[in-house]
Design a protein around this motif. Structure first.
Motif, PDB file in Angstrom:
ATOM      1  N   PRO A   1       0.244  10.884  -8.215  1.00 22.59           N
ATOM      2  CA  PRO A   1      -0.526  11.478  -9.307  1.00 22.59           C
ATOM      3  C   PRO A   1      -1.567  10.481  -9.835  1.00 22.59           C
ATOM      4  O   PRO A   1      -1.243   9.354 -10.176  1.00 22.59           O
ATOM      5  CB  PRO A   1       0.538  11.779 -10.370  1.00 22.59           C
ATOM      6  CG  PRO A   1       1.803  11.966  -9.580  1.00 22.59           C
ATOM      7  CD  PRO A   1       1.687  10.975  -8.440  1.00 22.59           C
ATOM      8  N   GLY A   2      -2.811  10.892  -9.805  1.00 24.65           N
ATOM      9  CA  GLY A   2      -3.907  10.020 -10.226  1.00 24.65           C
ATOM     10  C   GLY A   2      -4.550   9.261  -9.084  1.00 24.65           C
ATOM     11  O   GLY A   2      -5.624   8.694  -9.236  1.00 24.65           O
ATOM     12  N   LEU A   3      -3.902   9.227  -7.929  1.00 21.39           N
ATOM     13  CA  LEU A   3      -4.446   8.576  -6.720  1.00 21.39           C
ATOM     14  C   LEU A   3      -4.148   9.475  -5.518  1.00 21.39           C
ATOM     15  O   LEU A   3      -3.203   9.231  -4.764  1.00 21.39           O
ATOM     16  CB  LEU A   3      -3.811   7.192  -6.505  1.00 21.39           C
ATOM     17  CG  LEU A   3      -4.196   6.095  -7.480  1.00 21.39           C
ATOM     18  CD1 LEU A   3      -3.344   4.846  -7.250  1.00 21.39           C
ATOM     19  CD2 LEU A   3      -5.660   5.752  -7.339  1.00 21.39           C
ATOM     20  N   PRO A   4      -4.942  10.530  -5.325  1.00 16.06           N
ATOM     21  CA  PRO A   4      -4.657  11.487  -4.249  1.00 16.06           C
ATOM     22  C   PRO A   4      -4.708  10.884  -2.845  1.00 16.06           C
ATOM     23  O   PRO A   4      -4.121  11.430  -1.916  1.00 16.06           O
ATOM     24  CB  PRO A   4      -5.719  12.565  -4.431  1.00 16.06           C
ATOM     25  CG  PRO A   4      -6.784  11.936  -5.257  1.00 16.06           C
ATOM     26  CD  PRO A   4      -6.123  10.881  -6.091  1.00 16.06           C
ATOM     27  N   GLU A   5      -5.362   9.764  -2.677  1.00 16.12           N
ATOM     28  CA  GLU A   5      -5.438   9.096  -1.372  1.00 16.12           C
ATOM     29  C   GLU A   5      -4.426   7.961  -1.258  1.00 16.12           C
ATOM     30  O   GLU A   5      -4.462   7.193  -0.305  1.00 16.12           O
ATOM     31  CB  GLU A   5      -6.855   8.544  -1.147  1.00 16.12           C
ATOM     32  CG  GLU A   5      -7.956   9.577  -1.233  1.00 16.12           C
ATOM     33  CD  GLU A   5      -7.828  10.651  -0.172  1.00 16.12           C
ATOM     34  OE1 GLU A   5      -7.533  10.317   0.993  1.00 16.12           O
ATOM     35  OE2 GLU A   5      -8.020  11.839  -0.514  1.00 16.12           O
ATOM     36  N   GLY A   6      -3.529   7.826  -2.221  1.00 21.95           N
ATOM     37  CA  GLY A   6      -2.589   6.713  -2.227  1.00 21.95           C
ATOM     38  C   GLY A   6      -3.217   5.491  -2.886  1.00 21.95           C
ATOM     39  O   GLY A   6      -4.197   5.610  -3.619  1.00 21.95           O
TER      40      GLY A   6
ATOM     41  N   SER B   1       0.863  -1.183   0.000  1.00 22.31           N
ATOM     42  CA  SER B   1       0.000   0.000   0.000  1.00 22.31           C
ATOM     43  C   SER B   1       0.896   1.228   0.000  1.00 22.31           C
ATOM     44  O   SER B   1       2.053   1.173   0.412  1.00 22.31           O
ATOM     45  CB  SER B   1      -0.903   0.005   1.233  1.00 22.31           C
ATOM     46  OG  SER B   1      -0.123   0.067   2.417  1.00 22.31           O
ATOM     47  N   ILE B   2       0.353   2.337  -0.461  1.00 18.48           N
ATOM     48  CA  ILE B   2       1.052   3.615  -0.413  1.00 18.48           C
ATOM     49  C   ILE B   2       0.068   4.615   0.172  1.00 18.48           C
ATOM     50  O   ILE B   2      -1.003   4.838  -0.391  1.00 18.48           O
ATOM     51  CB  ILE B   2       1.542   4.057  -1.807  1.00 18.48           C
ATOM     52  CG1 ILE B   2       2.521   3.020  -2.375  1.00 18.48           C
ATOM     53  CG2 ILE B   2       2.175   5.439  -1.748  1.00 18.48           C
ATOM     54  CD1 ILE B   2       2.970   3.293  -3.791  1.00 18.48           C
ATOM     55  N   SER B   3       0.424   5.184   1.310  1.00 15.04           N
ATOM     56  CA  SER B   3      -0.511   6.078   2.003  1.00 15.04           C
ATOM     57  C   SER B   3      -0.375   7.531   1.563  1.00 15.04           C
ATOM     58  O   SER B   3      -1.252   8.337   1.848  1.00 15.04           O
ATOM     59  CB  SER B   3      -0.316   5.970   3.519  1.00 15.04           C
ATOM     60  OG  SER B   3       1.015   6.273   3.872  1.00 15.04           O
ATOM     61  N   SER B   4       0.679   7.875   0.859  1.00 14.57           N
ATOM     62  CA  SER B   4       0.853   9.251   0.395  1.00 14.57           C
ATOM     63  C   SER B   4       0.232   9.413  -0.995  1.00 14.57           C
ATOM     64  O   SER B   4       0.026   8.439  -1.710  1.00 14.57           O
ATOM     65  CB  SER B   4       2.334   9.617   0.376  1.00 14.57           C
ATOM     66  OG  SER B   4       3.047   8.735  -0.454  1.00 14.57           O
ATOM     67  N   PRO B   5      -0.068  10.655  -1.369  1.00 15.19           N
ATOM     68  CA  PRO B   5      -0.663  10.885  -2.691  1.00 15.19           C
ATOM     69  C   PRO B   5       0.265  10.462  -3.823  1.00 15.19           C
ATOM     70  O   PRO B   5       1.486  10.579  -3.734  1.00 15.19           O
ATOM     71  CB  PRO B   5      -0.879  12.401  -2.730  1.00 15.19           C
ATOM     72  CG  PRO B   5      -0.823  12.849  -1.321  1.00 15.19           C
ATOM     73  CD  PRO B   5       0.074  11.891  -0.604  1.00 15.19           C
TER      74      PRO B   5
ATOM     75  N   ALA C   1       7.743   9.603  -1.796  1.00 16.16           N
ATOM     76  CA  ALA C   1       9.016   9.370  -1.110  1.00 16.16           C
ATOM     77  C   ALA C   1       9.203   7.890  -0.779  1.00 16.16           C
ATOM     78  O   ALA C   1      10.315   7.370  -0.862  1.00 16.16           O
ATOM     79  CB  ALA C   1       9.093  10.218   0.150  1.00 16.16           C
ATOM     80  N   VAL C   2       8.119   7.217  -0.419  1.00 18.68           N
ATOM     81  CA  VAL C   2       8.233   5.794  -0.081  1.00 18.68           C
ATOM     82  C   VAL C   2       8.725   4.992  -1.286  1.00 18.68           C
ATOM     83  O   VAL C   2       9.511   4.060  -1.140  1.00 18.68           O
ATOM     84  CB  VAL C   2       6.902   5.229   0.478  1.00 18.68           C
ATOM     85  CG1 VAL C   2       5.812   5.211  -0.578  1.00 18.68           C
ATOM     86  CG2 VAL C   2       7.098   3.848   1.056  1.00 18.68           C
ATOM     87  N   CYS C   3       8.313   5.378  -2.465  1.00 18.85           N
ATOM     88  CA  CYS C   3       8.765   4.689  -3.680  1.00 18.85           C
ATOM     89  C   CYS C   3      10.235   5.008  -3.962  1.00 18.85           C
ATOM     90  O   CYS C   3      11.012   4.116  -4.305  1.00 18.85           O
ATOM     91  CB  CYS C   3       7.913   5.104  -4.873  1.00 18.85           C
ATOM     92  SG  CYS C   3       6.172   4.686  -4.704  1.00 18.85           S
TER      93      CYS C   3
END
Length: 85
Positions: free
Chosen positions: A21-26, A15-19, A52-54
């Protein structure tokens, strides 16, 4: 270690909790990132919009395993073990 071509496990399993582009909620775990191209490359790689996580994730033998299925399984186990209760 270099990323395995055509793997993209790290763009699908966690999962990615930060925004993004195209998925503002992660993005939820197990869902293909909208920035993942058809040839399994990141469309925002190297751009400031990349989460940043990526950018901080680095391939490693334990994470990547011997093939893509092992990488997805490892990242899925990590996701489950670190998910909030």
């Amino acid at each position: 270690m270099e990323c395995r071509p055509a793997c993209a496990a790290c763009c699908i399993a966690p999962s990615i909790s930060s925004p993004i582009p195209g998925l503002p909620e992660g993005k939820p775990a197990g869902v293909r990132c909208v920035q993942l191209t058809e040839d399994l490359r990141c469309a925002v790689f190297g751009l400031p919009q990349r989460p940043a996580v990526c950018s901080s994730l680095r391939p490693a033998p334990a994470m990547c395993g011997g093939h893509r299925d092992e990488a997805i399984a490892w990242l899925t186990r990590l996701e489950v073990s670190t998910a909030p209760a």
